[in-house]
Design a protein around this motif. Structure first.
Motif, PDB file in Angstrom:
ATOM      1  N   LYS A 213       0.839  -1.210   0.000  1.00  0.00           N
ATOM      2  CA  LYS A 213       0.000   0.000   0.000  1.00  0.00           C
ATOM      3  C   LYS A 213       0.873   1.259   0.000  1.00  0.00           C
ATOM      4  N   ASP A 214       1.905   1.288   0.846  1.00  0.00           N
ATOM      5  CA  ASP A 214       2.799   2.457   0.903  1.00  0.00           C
ATOM      6  C   ASP A 214       3.498   2.677  -0.433  1.00  0.00           C
ATOM      7  N   LEU A 215       3.937   1.576  -1.053  1.00  0.00           N
ATOM      8  CA  LEU A 215       4.606   1.670  -2.348  1.00  0.00           C
ATOM      9  C   LEU A 215       3.665   2.222  -3.414  1.00  0.00           C
ATOM     10  N   VAL A 216       2.437   1.696  -3.437  1.00  0.00           N
ATOM     11  CA  VAL A 216       1.449   2.141  -4.428  1.00  0.00           C
ATOM     12  C   VAL A 216       1.089   3.603  -4.198  1.00  0.00           C
ATOM     13  N   LEU A 217       0.916   3.987  -2.935  1.00  0.00           N
ATOM     14  CA  LEU A 217       0.571   5.385  -2.630  1.00  0.00           C
ATOM     15  C   LEU A 217       1.686   6.339  -3.050  1.00  0.00           C
ATOM     16  N   ASP A 218       2.927   5.918  -2.870  1.00  0.00           N
ATOM     17  CA  ASP A 218       4.059   6.747  -3.317  1.00  0.00           C
ATOM     18  C   ASP A 218       4.018   6.942  -4.832  1.00  0.00           C
ATOM     19  N   GLU A 266     -10.510  -3.144  -4.323  1.00  0.00           N
ATOM     20  CA  GLU A 266     -11.284  -3.527  -5.502  1.00  0.00           C
ATOM     21  C   GLU A 266     -11.819  -2.288  -6.218  1.00  0.00           C
ATOM     22  N   GLU A 267     -12.250  -1.316  -5.447  1.00  0.00           N
ATOM     23  CA  GLU A 267     -12.699  -0.042  -6.025  1.00  0.00           C
ATOM     24  C   GLU A 267     -11.569   0.628  -6.792  1.00  0.00           C
ATOM     25  N   ALA A 268     -10.375   0.633  -6.194  1.00  0.00           N
ATOM     26  CA  ALA A 268      -9.204   1.228  -6.858  1.00  0.00           C
ATOM     27  C   ALA A 268      -8.857   0.449  -8.120  1.00  0.00           C
ATOM     28  N   ARG A 269      -8.924  -0.884  -8.034  1.00  0.00           N
ATOM     29  CA  ARG A 269      -8.584  -1.726  -9.191  1.00  0.00           C
ATOM     30  C   ARG A 269      -9.516  -1.447 -10.367  1.00  0.00           C
ATOM     31  N   LEU A 270     -10.812  -1.361 -10.096  1.00  0.00           N
ATOM     32  CA  LEU A 270     -11.783  -1.097 -11.165  1.00  0.00           C
ATOM     33  C   LEU A 270     -11.589   0.299 -11.742  1.00  0.00           C
ATOM     34  N   SER A 271     -11.245   1.264 -10.884  1.00  0.00           N
ATOM     35  CA  SER A 271     -10.993   2.636 -11.359  1.00  0.00           C
ATOM     36  C   SER A 271      -9.768   2.686 -12.259  1.00  0.00           C
ATOM     37  N   ILE A 272      -8.726   1.934 -11.881  1.00  0.00           N
ATOM     38  CA  ILE A 272      -7.511   1.908 -12.701  1.00  0.00           C
ATOM     39  C   ILE A 272      -7.789   1.241 -14.046  1.00  0.00           C
ATOM     40  N   PHE A 273      -8.546   0.140 -14.013  1.00  0.00           N
ATOM     41  CA  PHE A 273      -8.923  -0.516 -15.269  1.00  0.00           C
ATOM     42  C   PHE A 273      -9.727   0.425 -16.162  1.00  0.00           C
ATOM     43  N   ILE A 307       2.801   5.662 -15.125  1.00  0.00           N
ATOM     44  CA  ILE A 307       2.867   5.129 -13.761  1.00  0.00           C
ATOM     45  C   ILE A 307       1.663   4.228 -13.496  1.00  0.00           C
ATOM     46  N   ILE A 308       0.482   4.698 -13.912  1.00  0.00           N
ATOM     47  CA  ILE A 308      -0.745   3.937 -13.644  1.00  0.00           C
ATOM     48  C   ILE A 308      -0.867   2.726 -14.555  1.00  0.00           C
ATOM     49  N   ARG A 309      -0.648   2.929 -15.842  1.00  0.00           N
ATOM     50  CA  ARG A 309      -0.888   1.852 -16.810  1.00  0.00           C
ATOM     51  C   ARG A 309       0.231   0.825 -16.876  1.00  0.00           C
ATOM     52  N   LYS A 310       1.495   1.287 -16.783  1.00  0.00           N
ATOM     53  CA  LYS A 310       2.630   0.399 -17.016  1.00  0.00           C
ATOM     54  C   LYS A 310       3.305  -0.090 -15.739  1.00  0.00           C
ATOM     55  N   GLU A 311       3.155   0.665 -14.636  1.00  0.00           N
ATOM     56  CA  GLU A 311       3.817   0.275 -13.395  1.00  0.00           C
ATOM     57  C   GLU A 311       2.847  -0.337 -12.388  1.00  0.00           C
ATOM     58  N   LEU A 312       1.748   0.362 -12.109  1.00  0.00           N
ATOM     59  CA  LEU A 312       0.832  -0.098 -11.069  1.00  0.00           C
ATOM     60  C   LEU A 312      -0.123  -1.187 -11.552  1.00  0.00           C
ATOM     61  N   LEU A 313      -0.724  -0.981 -12.720  1.00  0.00           N
ATOM     62  CA  LEU A 313      -1.728  -1.936 -13.198  1.00  0.00           C
ATOM     63  C   LEU A 313      -1.183  -3.354 -13.335  1.00  0.00           C
ATOM     64  N   LYS A 315       1.504  -4.778 -12.050  1.00  0.00           N
ATOM     65  CA  LYS A 315       2.150  -5.329 -10.855  1.00  0.00           C
ATOM     66  C   LYS A 315       1.177  -5.569  -9.706  1.00  0.00           C
ATOM     67  N   PHE A 316       0.196  -4.668  -9.540  1.00  0.00           N
ATOM     68  CA  PHE A 316      -0.621  -4.714  -8.328  1.00  0.00           C
ATOM     69  C   PHE A 316      -2.134  -4.797  -8.552  1.00  0.00           C
ATOM     70  N   PHE A 317      -2.599  -4.508  -9.751  1.00  0.00           N
ATOM     71  CA  PHE A 317      -4.051  -4.417  -9.944  1.00  0.00           C
ATOM     72  C   PHE A 317      -4.565  -5.265 -11.102  1.00  0.00           C
ATOM     73  N   SER A 318      -3.761  -6.218 -11.556  1.00  0.00           N
ATOM     74  CA  SER A 318      -4.209  -7.082 -12.655  1.00  0.00           C
ATOM     75  C   SER A 318      -5.175  -8.157 -12.162  1.00  0.00           C
ATOM     76  N   ALA A 319      -5.257  -8.349 -10.845  1.00  0.00           N
ATOM     77  CA  ALA A 319      -6.155  -9.349 -10.265  1.00  0.00           C
ATOM     78  C   ALA A 319      -6.766  -8.792  -8.984  1.00  0.00           C
ATOM     79  N   SER A 320      -7.838  -9.420  -8.535  1.00  0.00           N
ATOM     80  CA  SER A 320      -8.479  -8.997  -7.283  1.00  0.00           C
ATOM     81  C   SER A 320      -7.586  -9.353  -6.106  1.00  0.00           C
TER      82      SER A 320
END
Length: 399
Positions: A213-218, A266-273, A307-313, A315-320
């Motif tokens: 969470k800290d890493l993603v927030l940064d 899950e809310e964040a994941r759907l928003s990023i998608f 950052i959102i599409r190539k780094e976070l999605l 690594k951290f949000f491709s699955a629930s």
């Protein structure tokens, strides 16, 4: 030399830690030299009671030369302090202005007995270290194959190509090198493996998820800052319609960050998608104002989107979160085998080095820290240095 207000603040500030962040070529080294000079002139600090560490011998040598030039100039400008300044110039050859490893080696040579080290040790070069590492890993694999364990065989079947473990061995050695860049690497490894094996009901409150969470927030903060810079440029140049589109994207990023802050994964994941940034359209009336800043705006926006599409999605949000936990759980037995291999490898590699009285660069860092945990050694160096300066701090590791 004329200093900016921020540079003067850095030069004159006392009794607190300072982190100086500035672009390349902005005068950080000049500020550092001036700060040291002022400490000598105004505060009465001797140069050999200041520790300056950097990354290359060339940088350390250049810093010494610049300090000599600065103090020589001060002798001419402030003749009343001439005798003291000449005394400081005499001390510079003994001053601790060096690379990290040179300082650590001095420490080890002084206190080798505290870590049961052969005083005749030498530092191996990268080529020699690479050969010893390969030999050590071969020994570990031979030993584990001889033990004929089903768990190890399953590990090999999973991660190595048929009859060829070369790539797997390279990856394991690479992972070992990475964890050796942190203090107490095997304590950290044990913690990380245990986190993978925890029950699902405790995962959402686990320290591992908190670390993620800290890493993603940064990362999200960086994306937010970058998009904010694009918006500021548009607003400053009075490009209202386009600024509105950019503000909408910024608000979307802010809402994703808020969801993560509130553990609504899950809310964040759907928003990023669903994140689909606006296309920057510019009215005919604003094109003239937009053209000079167009590339800057694009650069800031592209950084935020990447950052959102190539780094976070991926690594951290491709699955629930539950799928993420299931993947972790599946890797737990393999992680235990990896841990065992690395512990055995660490012993074999250290054994080979001990036989040859050799240290590698990672040993230098770890042994220096081990020595400084000793009260006698730590007291000596605390007493010796009044100020410590680290050049290129952003490139240093946790050690």
């Amino acid at each position: 030399m004329t200093w900016t207000d921020r540079q003067l603040e850095t030069i004159k500030l006392r009794n607190t830690n300072i982190l100086v962040s500035a672009a390349a070529g902005s005068g950080k080294t000049a500020v550092l030299i001036e700060r040291i000079k002022q400490l000598v002139l105004m505060d009465g600090v001797d140069v050999d009671r200041i520790l300056v560490v950097t990354f290359t011998k060339a940088a350390a040598s250049e810093m010494k030369e610049k300090l000599i030039q600065s103090l020589n100039k001060a002798v001419r400008v402030t003749p009343a302090q001439g005798e003291r300044l000449r005394n400081q110039l005499d001390r510079i050859p003994r001053a601790n202005i060096s690379t990290f490893h040179s300082f650590a080696l001095e420490l080890i040579r002084r206190y080798f007995h505290l870590i049961d080290l052969d005083p005749g040790f030498k530092v191996c070069d990268e080529a020699e270290s690479k050969l010893m590492k390969a030999d050590a890993m071969d020994l570990v694999f031979e030993e584990l194959f001889e033990q004929d364990e089903a768990q190890f065989k399953g590990y090999i079947d999973r991660y190595a190509s048929p009859k060829n473990e070369i790539e797997l061995k390279k990856n394991l050695i690479g992972f070992y090198d990475k964890i050796r860049s942190i203090p107490e690497p095997f304590q950290w490894l044990d913690w990380a493996v245990n986190e993978l094996g925890q029950p699902e009901e405790s995962f959402e409150s686990s320290s591992m998820l908190e670390m993620i969470k800290d890493l993603v927030l940064d990362k999200m903060a960086t994306a937010e800052e970058s998009m904010g810079k694009a918006l500021k440029l548009l607003e400053e140049n009075d490009i209202g319609q386009t600024a509105t589109l950019c503000r909408q994207d910024l608000e979307w990023i802010e809402s994703i960050r808020e969801s993560i802050r509130n553990n609504a994964w899950e809310e964040a994941r759907l928003s990023i998608f669903g994140f689909k940034p606006n296309t920057m359209t510019v009215s005919k009336a604003n094109r003239e104002n937009y053209e000079p800043i167009k590339e800057h705006v694009k650069g800031f926006r592209d950084r935020a989107k990447d950052i959102i599409r190539k780094e976070l999605l991926p690594k951290f949000f491709s699955a629930s979160l539950s799928e993420f936990f299931a993947d972790m759980k599946e890797t737990y037995p393999q992680a235990r085998v990896t841990q065992r291999i690395l512990l055995m490898y660490h012993e074999r590699y250290n054994g080979i080095k001990r036989q040859k009285s050799l240290l590698d660069f990672s040993d230098i860092e770890h042994f220096a820290i081990e020595i400084l945990k000793n009260p006698t050694a730590s007291h000596e160096y605390r007493s010796k240095f009044q100020y410590i300066f680290i050049d290129e701090y952003q490139d240093s590791n946790l050690l």
